[in-house]
Design a protein around this motif. Sequence first.
Motif, PDB file in Angstrom:
ATOM      1  N   GLU A 141       0.801  -1.226   0.000  1.00 42.26           N
ATOM      2  CA  GLU A 141       0.000   0.000   0.000  1.00 42.26           C
ATOM      3  C   GLU A 141       0.832   1.275   0.000  1.00 42.26           C
ATOM      4  OE1 GLU A 141      -3.277   0.252  -0.233  1.00 42.26           O
ATOM      5  OE2 GLU A 141      -3.627  -1.915  -0.272  1.00 42.26           O
TER       6      GLU A 141
ATOM      7  N   HIS B  95      -1.168  -4.239  -8.483  1.00 43.22           N
ATOM      8  CA  HIS B  95      -2.234  -3.847  -7.549  1.00 43.22           C
ATOM      9  C   HIS B  95      -1.793  -2.724  -6.607  1.00 43.22           C
ATOM     10  CE1 HIS B  95      -5.297  -6.916  -8.450  1.00 43.22           C
ATOM     11  NE2 HIS B  95      -4.249  -7.656  -8.826  1.00 43.22           N
TER      12      HIS B  95
ATOM     13  N   LYS C  65      -6.864   9.566 -18.198  1.00 43.42           N
ATOM     14  CA  LYS C  65      -5.818   8.991 -17.364  1.00 43.42           C
ATOM     15  C   LYS C  65      -4.466   8.982 -18.076  1.00 43.42           C
ATOM     16  CE  LYS C  65      -8.590   5.941 -14.431  1.00 43.42           C
ATOM     17  NZ  LYS C  65      -8.113   6.510 -13.148  1.00 43.42           N
TER      18      LYS C  65
ATOM     19  N   SER D 170      -1.633   1.001  -9.974  1.00 44.69           N
ATOM     20  CA  SER D 170      -3.003   0.692 -10.405  1.00 44.69           C
ATOM     21  C   SER D 170      -3.777   1.927 -10.844  1.00 44.69           C
ATOM     22  CB  SER D 170      -3.758  -0.034  -9.292  1.00 44.69           C
ATOM     23  OG  SER D 170      -3.913   0.796  -8.149  1.00 44.69           O
ATOM     24  N   GLN D 171      -3.442   3.088 -10.284  1.00 45.15           N
ATOM     25  CA  GLN D 171      -4.168   4.302 -10.667  1.00 45.15           C
ATOM     26  C   GLN D 171      -3.999   4.627 -12.152  1.00 45.15           C
ATOM     27  OE1 GLN D 171      -2.494   8.025  -9.098  1.00 45.15           O
ATOM     28  NE2 GLN D 171      -0.598   6.926  -8.590  1.00 45.15           N
ATOM     29  N   HIS D 172      -2.910   4.141 -12.752  1.00 46.11           N
ATOM     30  CA  HIS D 172      -2.674   4.388 -14.176  1.00 46.11           C
ATOM     31  C   HIS D 172      -3.377   3.363 -15.066  1.00 46.11           C
ATOM     32  CE1 HIS D 172       0.488   7.445 -13.507  1.00 46.11           C
ATOM     33  NE2 HIS D 172       0.774   6.722 -12.432  1.00 46.11           N
TER      34      HIS D 172
ATOM     35  N   ASP E 190      -6.466   1.614 -14.017  1.00 44.79           N
ATOM     36  CA  ASP E 190      -7.907   1.503 -13.756  1.00 44.79           C
ATOM     37  C   ASP E 190      -8.713   1.907 -14.981  1.00 44.79           C
ATOM     38  OD1 ASP E 190      -7.639   0.559 -11.196  1.00 44.79           O
ATOM     39  OD2 ASP E 190      -7.715   2.535 -10.261  1.00 44.79           O
ATOM     40  N   SER E 191      -9.687   1.094 -15.301  1.00 46.49           N
ATOM     41  CA  SER E 191     -10.576   1.306 -16.461  1.00 46.49           C
ATOM     42  C   SER E 191      -9.851   1.084 -17.791  1.00 46.49           C
ATOM     43  CB  SER E 191     -11.199   2.712 -16.445  1.00 46.49           C
ATOM     44  OG  SER E 191     -11.910   2.930 -15.250  1.00 46.49           O
TER      45      SER E 191
ATOM     46  N   PRO F 103      -1.232   0.865  -5.317  1.00 41.01           N
ATOM     47  CA  PRO F 103      -1.939   2.095  -5.725  1.00 41.01           C
ATOM     48  C   PRO F 103      -1.138   3.011  -6.632  1.00 41.01           C
ATOM     49  CG  PRO F 103      -2.282   1.669  -3.393  1.00 41.01           C
ATOM     50  CD  PRO F 103      -1.276   0.662  -3.858  1.00 41.01           C
ATOM     51  N   VAL F 104       0.185   3.093  -6.449  1.00 40.75           N
ATOM     52  CA  VAL F 104       1.003   3.956  -7.310  1.00 40.75           C
ATOM     53  C   VAL F 104       0.893   3.527  -8.778  1.00 40.75           C
ATOM     54  CG1 VAL F 104       3.403   4.535  -7.909  1.00 40.75           C
ATOM     55  CG2 VAL F 104       2.653   4.649  -5.533  1.00 40.75           C
TER      56      VAL F 104
END
Length: 546
Positions: free
Chosen positions: A88, A282, A224, A287-289, A291-292, A284-285
């Motif tokens: 995380e 997975h 994104k 996965s934010q790129h 997502d979708s 967050p650094v």
Amino acid sequence: MEFDVVIVGAGSAGLSAACRLMQQANEAEQELSVCVVEKGSEVGAHILSGAVFEPRALQELFPDWEERGAPLTTPATRDELYLLKDAEKAQKLPSALVPKSMHNTGGDSTRYVISAGNLTRWLGEQAESLGVEIFPGFAAQEVIIEDEVVRGILIGDMGVAADGTPKDGYMPGMELRAKYTLFAEGSRGHLGKRLINDFALDAGCDPQHYGIGLKELWDVPADKHEPGLVLHGSGWPLDSNTHGGWFLYHAENHQVVLGLIMDLSYQNPWLSPFDEFQRMKHHPVISQHLDSGKRVAYGARSITKGGFNCLPKMTFAGGLLIGCDAGTLNFSKIKGLHTAMKSGLVAAESVFEALKAGDEGGQELTSFTEKWEASWAYAELKESASFGPAIHKYGTIGGGAYNFVDQLLGGKLPNVHDTTTDHGKLKPADQFDKIDYPKPDGKLSFDKSSSVFLSNANHEEDQPCHLRLADPELPIRDNLPKYAEPAQRYCPAGVYEVIEDDEGNPKFQINFQNCVHCKTCDIKDPAQNITWVAPEGGGGPNYPNM
């Protein structure tokens, strides 16, 4: 067939050499025959790299590359480096603490987020327009050596059944003879490996070191996407004894390039580089790129990353080793295309100089060594000689600090060496706990079979297996009890399995049709029992723009 020069491998090094050879011949109005053989179904089919590209060598080769339409359209605009602490948490490193070799923005040279496959396709077009003959779908299988002189290569037979008998459409291999033969097969080239051994080219060097690079290409929503954003990182999910790092680049056409480079010097046989890569996404650094987004391509390739201390002698009678076949990648920059291209340019200049003077071939081109050692590429490698070994010796944090100080002092710290082979680092399985990797969610993480499908890997099933076992009994007899047979985990394509036979006994199965030609098995097998050789030409992955 006879040529002045035969080049094995249509990658950045081989095609740069081919282009420069013909440029010189055309300028001198001298006839020159140059042939490039490529085992992939087309130029670029087997090319996989990050890549943030430094166009220094390209500028030397084609000063008008922009007008020629070279596929460099996305300049690197923003640079970030992270240390992932756990699943995380992460720490973004201040720019001032990042080794200067890892900066990709600023300075006097623009760097570009590119597809290495598309760059080689473009180089192939330039080579053909200059008069180079390129034969894709033909695999160089043997080196022709006569009286300790390399005289060319033997192309493998086509249309051979698994039992070795000719099938319908059988075509025997042909000899391609040349005054000089350049080997530019990429990392762990199977002919380059033999040449290094046969001519003792690595005498006095540290053993070569490798990583495995796993890469995916994602389509992401426009909101994104930030073209030119360059992220690098290290840390989780790799432990303190496992070195490596990840990259995430925002390329053109709303695509994100993501990858993990894991050193093959790791100790734990339960590790699976593929599964480490999948769970890494997975964080967050990262996965934010994604997502979708939608994953559209996957591949893997070994990386020759030993650097200056491991660089073999690149000359022998009748030929040269260039690019990653020799190990010219500058790991301190996480870049190898520019140095590979430069080695090709130097090779072409040395070969043409000899041929123009009336050389009939077969000599050892010592002039190459002089030119290479005077080049900026050689200077780069020498400056960063300790980069990889320091990380191996002191760990990611300690090695990073060593390299930061070494670069700050202009390379004044003592040269660090790593003299243990990568396969020699593996320890018995009973010294570690088995790793239970999380199941893929089908959104960010995936299994091997769906990943191999995206690599477009394909081999004619009825052909001899190109993954040769020196001792077919060794995997079950030795590797299974001692190392839990690590091939079923270090292979990123599901080629190796341990299954049960009809009597319930363990059996070692090779699914060579899945092979993406990464060469990891040839490098990491603890007994060095597996030898990768070229399959029938045209087989393997078919990467669209990796």
